[in-house]
Design a protein around this motif. Structure first.
Motif, PDB file in Angstrom:
ATOM      1  N   GLU A 177     -19.231 -19.070 -44.448  1.00 37.60           N
ATOM      2  CA  GLU A 177     -19.464 -20.117 -45.437  1.00 37.60           C
ATOM      3  C   GLU A 177     -18.542 -21.324 -45.292  1.00 37.60           C
ATOM      4  N   ARG A 212     -22.747 -15.849 -49.736  1.00 41.74           N
ATOM      5  CA  ARG A 212     -22.403 -16.907 -50.680  1.00 41.74           C
ATOM      6  C   ARG A 212     -22.436 -18.236 -49.940  1.00 41.74           C
ATOM      7  N   GLY A 219     -22.666 -21.356 -51.016  1.00 38.46           N
ATOM      8  CA  GLY A 219     -22.201 -22.580 -51.661  1.00 38.46           C
ATOM      9  C   GLY A 219     -21.209 -23.355 -50.815  1.00 38.46           C
ATOM     10  N   LYS A 265     -21.749 -27.205 -49.298  1.00 41.39           N
ATOM     11  CA  LYS A 265     -20.798 -28.262 -49.641  1.00 41.39           C
ATOM     12  C   LYS A 265     -20.325 -29.023 -48.405  1.00 41.39           C
ATOM     13  N   LEU A 271     -26.577 -19.022 -54.408  1.00 45.03           N
ATOM     14  CA  LEU A 271     -26.166 -20.353 -54.848  1.00 45.03           C
ATOM     15  C   LEU A 271     -26.160 -20.368 -56.373  1.00 45.03           C
ATOM     16  N   THR A 272     -25.249 -21.103 -56.950  1.00 42.76           N
ATOM     17  CA  THR A 272     -25.174 -21.212 -58.405  1.00 42.76           C
ATOM     18  C   THR A 272     -25.803 -22.526 -58.853  1.00 42.76           C
ATOM     19  N   ASP A 299     -24.285 -24.790 -60.446  1.00 49.19           N
ATOM     20  CA  ASP A 299     -23.298 -25.841 -60.154  1.00 49.19           C
ATOM     21  C   ASP A 299     -23.385 -26.297 -58.700  1.00 49.19           C
ATOM     22  N   ASP A 300     -23.633 -25.358 -57.765  1.00 49.16           N
ATOM     23  CA  ASP A 300     -23.785 -25.740 -56.352  1.00 49.16           C
ATOM     24  C   ASP A 300     -24.945 -26.719 -56.181  1.00 49.16           C
ATOM     25  N   GLN A 352     -24.139 -30.178 -57.939  1.00 52.76           N
ATOM     26  CA  GLN A 352     -23.181 -30.948 -57.142  1.00 52.76           C
ATOM     27  C   GLN A 352     -23.854 -31.547 -55.909  1.00 52.76           C
ATOM     28  N   PHE A 353     -24.701 -30.770 -55.244  1.00 53.68           N
ATOM     29  CA  PHE A 353     -25.412 -31.266 -54.059  1.00 53.68           C
ATOM     30  C   PHE A 353     -26.303 -32.455 -54.419  1.00 53.68           C
TER      31      PHE A 353
END
Length: 722
Positions: free
Chosen positions: A198, A217, A219, A223, A237-238, A240-241, A244-245
């Motif tokens: 990752e 994971r 994320g 990023k 992926l959450t 938030d991920d 943010q993307f």
């Protein structure tokens, strides 16, 4: 024998000869001398530039297959352990600047280079570095890693498929590999036990990246991703991920290169779609108008080298603040799809463009600066050039004129005589593939069962005006025709082959059913049917009239006793029947061939006794060499054995071993060697010849040795193969 010195020909002739040679042969010539290597590099530059890729498939340091795109990705060279060549002649050659032990290529095997496991990686690096110098920088080098805990460290690899099982060593192996081959065009990483990828900044530089690791994971990778396309399968992926993307792309703070993102989440992981939408300004295209369709290419299948075009369409999109460019967007609880258009909303709706990103640009060949007229050369040079051409190219050239057709038949007679077989094969897809023994298992021509999305070309071929799909590195020449035309089309092609190639070639048929499309082919020497032959019994009888005296007939099922009484069927040299629903006596009583195999049938004791006595008295079965039947009904082996005089060898002595070749049940192009021995044998009255026999409750095996009892006892012979 008249020989030619290649270097004495003009450069334009040398170029033409080189152009028709196999890649492995050109490589061998390059090893002759430095001067000759430089000449090949200069004269062959245009051809070498057309080789799109060379692929290494590695399972161990000393087990690596090497293939190229211009040979349908068929391996032309292979690194193998030394023990794999124990039954083949080994020669020492100076290749790639070093002395190596090797085995020359055969019809069934590529060129082998023998090495130990500890030397394998260094040997592959030497080969790879030679290729890079010889072929130049225009070729892509691909690596497919079939090993669990090993990746060869090769420089400048552009395409990788990597598979890991050991989670503890995966991250270190991946980092070492990407250190020497960074910024690749495509990488697929898969693992069944995880892999700490990752935070790998080197992996994040890949232009097209596929991650197929359950529970990973992703994320951190998303990023840092700097490439064009990212596919994540069963990742984590959450919300938030994702937020943010999308916000980073909208604000132009990152992801400037990204074109497509496709994430499918781990089975028990879900996104909160409403939460993401609440944090992102999402717009909709005008639903009253036709939605724009985004097209992208993606690698097909698990191990395939092909790419397919996929479509993505969604009414939702987001807008980048700096340039008003839009990206289509689809968010569900199970994942996200994102496609950047690199144009504004108005431009997208006006064009409704179907965006396509091609993996490899089409390579256009420059027009030849030095064209040559083949007929101007001497017959010796013409023959040399034609001898190195593919079979389908010879067929197309033969269609140029009747004069050239006759000249080619004459010049290529020695080559055609070396073609052992031409096979017509039809699978469940209803396509007809035509292969030859000189082209391995790859068909050189086919009649597809459905239309192809490729350009059609009008051509005169095999004496007919046809619409064809021209051959490519992944496909043979394909002839378009409808269902009504298939029967006459194949018959015309077959008759053309009979005239063009001559009578020395054996023509084989491997089909599920003997439909009218195939039953009108004459001079067939081998027939393999995988469905019940009685479904089209009239066609079968007519077929045997125009293709009599066959070398081999194989049936998966036989139900009709009338076929066993067909004299042409009974004359087949080898009959191989999987399951008989009629008594085996119907075939055995009339059989005049050499070998008869029945995997599952019914026969009674009296028929077996009659068969053995008939052979012993020389009243029949003079040609028979081998007979084997596994019966569904139990036999009384003692009664049969007591009904005829049987001789017996001392079981403590070494028994003679009879070897017979039988076509493989699953791999229909191959033959396996079966061995048979028995202490029991019988003697024929007239000539004192012997036959080994074995009779049990469920099997009868008979093997005629074609020699007297005296010779049989003295020599303990080994029978010739079919």
């Amino acid at each position: 024998m008249k020989t030619m010195k290649l270097s004495s020909f003009p450069s334009v002739v040398q170029t033409e000869i080189f152009s028709c040679m196999e890649l492995i042969d050109i490589l061998f010539l390059s090893f002759c001398s430095k001067k000759f290597k430089e000449r090949i590099e200069s004269t062959m530059k245009s051809r070498l530039d057309k080789i799109i890729s060379i692929t290494y498939f590695s399972s161990k340091p000393n087990n690596v297959s090497i293939s190229s795109s211009n040979s349908n990705n068929k391996e032309f060279m292979k690194l193998v352990p030394r023990e794999e060549a124990k039954n083949r002649p080994v020669v020492q050659m100076n290749l790639f600047g070093i002395d190596v032990d090797c085995c020359k290529a055969t019809r069934n095997h590529p060129f082998y280079i023998l090495c130990n496991q500890q030397d394998g990686e260094q040997m592959l690096q030497t080969i790879h570095n030679y290729f890079r110098g010889f072929f130049g920088c225009s070729i892509e080098y691909h690596l497919e890693n079939g090993s669990l805990n090993y990746i060869p460290r090769l420089e400048n690899i552009k395409n990788s498929i990597l598979y890991f099982r050991n989670e503890a060593t995966a991250a270190q192996l991946l980092d070492r590999y990407l250190t020497v081959s960074s910024s690749q065009d495509y990488i697929r990483v898969s693992s069944i036990r995880g892999c700490e990828y990752e935070r790998s900044l080197k992996l994040a530089q890949t232009k097209v990246l596929e991650i197929m690791i359950s529970g990973s994971r992703a994320g951190g990778l998303l990023k840092n991703f700097k490439g064009r396309k990212l596919f994540i399968n069963e990742g984590i992926l959450t919300d938030d991920d994702i937020i943010q993307f999308l916000n980073s792309w909208k604000s132009d703070n990152g992801y400037h290169n990204i074109e497509f993102l496709n994430v499918t989440l781990e089975e028990e992981i879900f996104l909160n779609r409403e939460n993401i939408i609440k944090n992102i300004d999402i717009k909709r295209f005008d639903v009253m108008k036709k939605m724009p369709v985004y097209r992208y290419d993606r690698r097909k299948g698990w191990d395939k080298c092909d790419w397919k075009i996929e479509n993505f369409c969604s009414p939702h999109f987001i807008v980048r603040d700096s340039d008003q460019h839009v990206a289509s967007l689809k968010i569900t609880a199970r994942g996200i799809q994102f496609a950047a258009w690199k144009m504004t909303e108005e431009e997208v709706m006006i064009e409704r463009i179907q965006k396509t990103f091609l993996r490899t640009p089409f390579q256009k060949a420059d027009p030849s600066k030095n064209s040559i007229k083949l007929s101007k050369f001497s017959s010796l040079v013409q023959k040399e050039i034609l001898s190195n051409m593919e079979l389908v190219d010879l067929l197309m050239m033969a269609s140029c004129s009747q004069k050239f057709y006759q000249n080619m038949k004459s010049m290529m007679r020695s080559r055609f005589d070396k073609i052992l077989t031409i096979t017509y094969e039809s699978r469940a897809s209803n396509s007809i593939d035509i292969t030859s023994s000189s082209s391995g298992e790859n068909s050189f021509m086919s009649i597809p069962g459905s239309l192809r999305a490729r350009p059609l070309v009008s051509i005169n071929l095999c004496g007919m005006d046809l619409q064809v799909y021209m051959p490519t590195r992944n496909h043979p020449l394909m002839i378009q025709c409808n269902t009504v035309q298939r029967e006459t089309m194949l018959t015309s092609i077959h008759n053309y082959f009979l005239d063009f190639f001559g009578s020395s070639i054996k023509y084989q048929l491997i089909v599920s059913m003997l439909t009218p499309t195939f039953s009108k082919l004459k001079n067939i020497s081998s027939t393999d049917l995988s469905s019940d032959s009685t479904m089209l019994m009239a066609e079968f009888h007519d077929f045997l009239k125009i293709s009599p005296n066959q070398d081999f007939i194989k049936l998966s099922e036989l139900e009709c006793p009338l076929l066993g009484r067909n004299l042409e069927f009974a004359k087949a040299k080898v009959l191989d029947i999987e399951t008989m629903y009629c008594p085996a006596e119907d075939i055995l009583s009339n059989f005049e061939g050499r070998q008869l195999f029945i995997n599952n049938g019914a026969i009674i004791d009296t028929v077996v006794i009659q068969f053995l006595n008939k052979w012993r008295s020389n009243e029949g079965y003079q040609n028979l060499e081998y007979f084997s039947i596994f019966v569904s009904n139990p036999l009384n082996s003692n009664q049969i054995m007591n009904s005829i005089p049987i001789n017996r060898l001392d079981p403590s002595d070494q028994l003679p071993v009879y070897q017979v070749a039988r076509k493989d049940h699953y791999w229909k192009r191959t033959w396996g060697i079966h061995k048979f021995s028995s202490p029991n044998y019988i003697v024929r009255y007239s000539d004192q010849y012997v036959a080994s026999i074995l009779i049990t409750a469920d099997n009868i095996t008979f093997a005629a040795w074609n020699m007297t009892e005296k010779g049989f006892m003295e020599k303990r012979p080994v029978k010739r193969l079919y």
